[in-house]
Design a protein around this motif. Structure first.
Motif, mmCIF file in Angstrom:
data_model
loop_
_atom_site.group_PDB
_atom_site.id
_atom_site.type_symbol
_atom_site.label_atom_id
_atom_site.label_comp_id
_atom_site.label_asym_id
_atom_site.label_seq_id
_atom_site.Cartn_x
_atom_site.Cartn_y
_atom_site.Cartn_z
ATOM 1 N N THR A 193 -5.524 0.099 1.960
ATOM 2 C CA THR A 193 -5.620 0.480 3.364
ATOM 3 C C THR A 193 -6.689 1.556 3.502
ATOM 4 N N PRO A 194 -7.666 1.329 4.390
ATOM 5 C CA PRO A 194 -8.747 2.313 4.543
ATOM 6 C C PRO A 194 -8.229 3.716 4.852
ATOM 7 N N ARG A 195 -8.913 4.667 4.230
ATOM 8 C CA ARG A 195 -8.709 6.099 4.427
ATOM 9 C C ARG A 195 -7.404 6.640 3.858
ATOM 10 N N THR A 196 -6.700 5.859 3.032
ATOM 11 C CA THR A 196 -5.560 6.400 2.296
ATOM 12 C C THR A 196 -6.103 7.081 1.038
ATOM 13 N N GLY A 233 -10.189 7.331 -3.320
ATOM 14 C CA GLY A 233 -10.541 7.417 -4.732
ATOM 15 C C GLY A 233 -11.311 6.198 -5.208
ATOM 16 N N ALA A 234 -10.847 5.008 -4.823
ATOM 17 C CA ALA A 234 -11.534 3.778 -5.214
ATOM 18 C C ALA A 234 -12.900 3.673 -4.549
ATOM 19 N N ALA A 235 -12.991 4.038 -3.275
ATOM 20 C CA ALA A 235 -14.269 3.969 -2.563
ATOM 21 C C ALA A 235 -15.283 4.928 -3.171
ATOM 22 N N THR A 253 -13.657 -4.938 2.773
ATOM 23 C CA THR A 253 -12.338 -4.846 2.160
ATOM 24 C C THR A 253 -12.476 -4.389 0.716
ATOM 25 N N ILE A 254 -11.697 -3.395 0.341
ATOM 26 C CA ILE A 254 -11.622 -2.977 -1.053
ATOM 27 C C ILE A 254 -10.329 -3.537 -1.620
ATOM 28 N N LEU A 255 -10.468 -4.236 -2.751
ATOM 29 C CA LEU A 255 -9.326 -4.879 -3.393
ATOM 30 C C LEU A 255 -9.099 -4.290 -4.781
ATOM 31 N N ARG A 256 -7.843 -4.183 -5.147
ATOM 32 C CA ARG A 256 -7.455 -3.690 -6.468
ATOM 33 C C ARG A 256 -6.994 -4.887 -7.285
ATOM 34 N N LEU A 257 -7.569 -5.068 -8.483
ATOM 35 C CA LEU A 257 -7.191 -6.127 -9.405
ATOM 36 C C LEU A 257 -6.413 -5.472 -10.547
ATOM 37 N N THR A 258 -5.102 -5.535 -10.465
ATOM 38 C CA THR A 258 -4.229 -4.873 -11.430
ATOM 39 C C THR A 258 -3.845 -5.842 -12.537
#
Length: 191
Positions: A104-107, A112-114, A139-144
């Motif tokens: 979610t943007p701006r969390t 940190g990821a951005a 969109t920023i996606l996390r690949l866990t």
């Protein structure tokens, strides 16, 4: 014949992290994709992060440098297969399964990821406004990593796994362009 030694889960986890961290590009296969797609990424906080163009990207394609990588369907996928290759030999090192998660943007996690992604983003024409653009339209996606390693030491496929290149309307209709350093056929070399 002796049984082949399988690495421990700790060794596989370290292999996934180190190979993903050192790979400049990862190859993603998800959904019904027949072929893997390359993606630039960053390894941060135990996961690979990618930024992908938002839904407005198709309308903006003519504006070079202002659209992120296209990974259509990745944002809707629940899982993806990630393949990491060696920089020097380009050989596959490891293929692992990942859970795909949206940030979610701006969390705090997004920030940190951005920041990590922005530090590795090459050729950004709008570096000063990169995070604003990402929060508004991309969109920023996390690949866990799920812990499932599909290919790795002792578990590499023996078949080719190559896929024919996709069709393209690109073609050269006439003679190839003249190259400055190339000597024309039949002309003697100057001593």
């Amino acid at each position: 014949m002796a049984a082949q030694h399988q690495p421990s889960p700790e060794v596989l986890r370290a292999l996934v992290e180190e190979s993903t961290r050192k790979s400049s590009v990862i190859w993603l296969r998800y959904g019904d994709e027949a072929r893997a797609r390359p993606a630039w990424h960053v390894w941060h906080d135990g996961a690979a992060y990618v930024v992908t163009a938002g839904p407005e990207a198709d309308r903006q394609q003519g504006r070079l440098g202002e659209v992120e990588q296209h990974l259509p369907g990745l944002a809707e996928a629940e899982t993806a297969t990630v393949t990491c290759r060696a920089k020097d030999s380009r050989a596959r090192l490891v293929t692992w399964r990942a859970r795909v998660g949206h940030l979610t943007p701006r969390t705090p996690e997004w920030e940190g990821a951005a920041a990590a992604l922005a530090g590795d983003r090459l050729n950004a024409t709008d570096a000063a406004h990169l995070l604003e653009r990402w929060s508004a339209s991309d969109t920023i996606l996390r690949l866990t990593p799920t812990g499932e390693v599909l290919e790795g030491p002792g578990r590499m496929p023996t078949d080719d796994t190559a896929v024919p290149p996709p069709g393209s309307p690109a073609t050269t209709t006439g003679r190839l362009p003249w190259v400055v350093h190339k000597r024309a056929r039949g002309r003697p070399r100057l001593s």
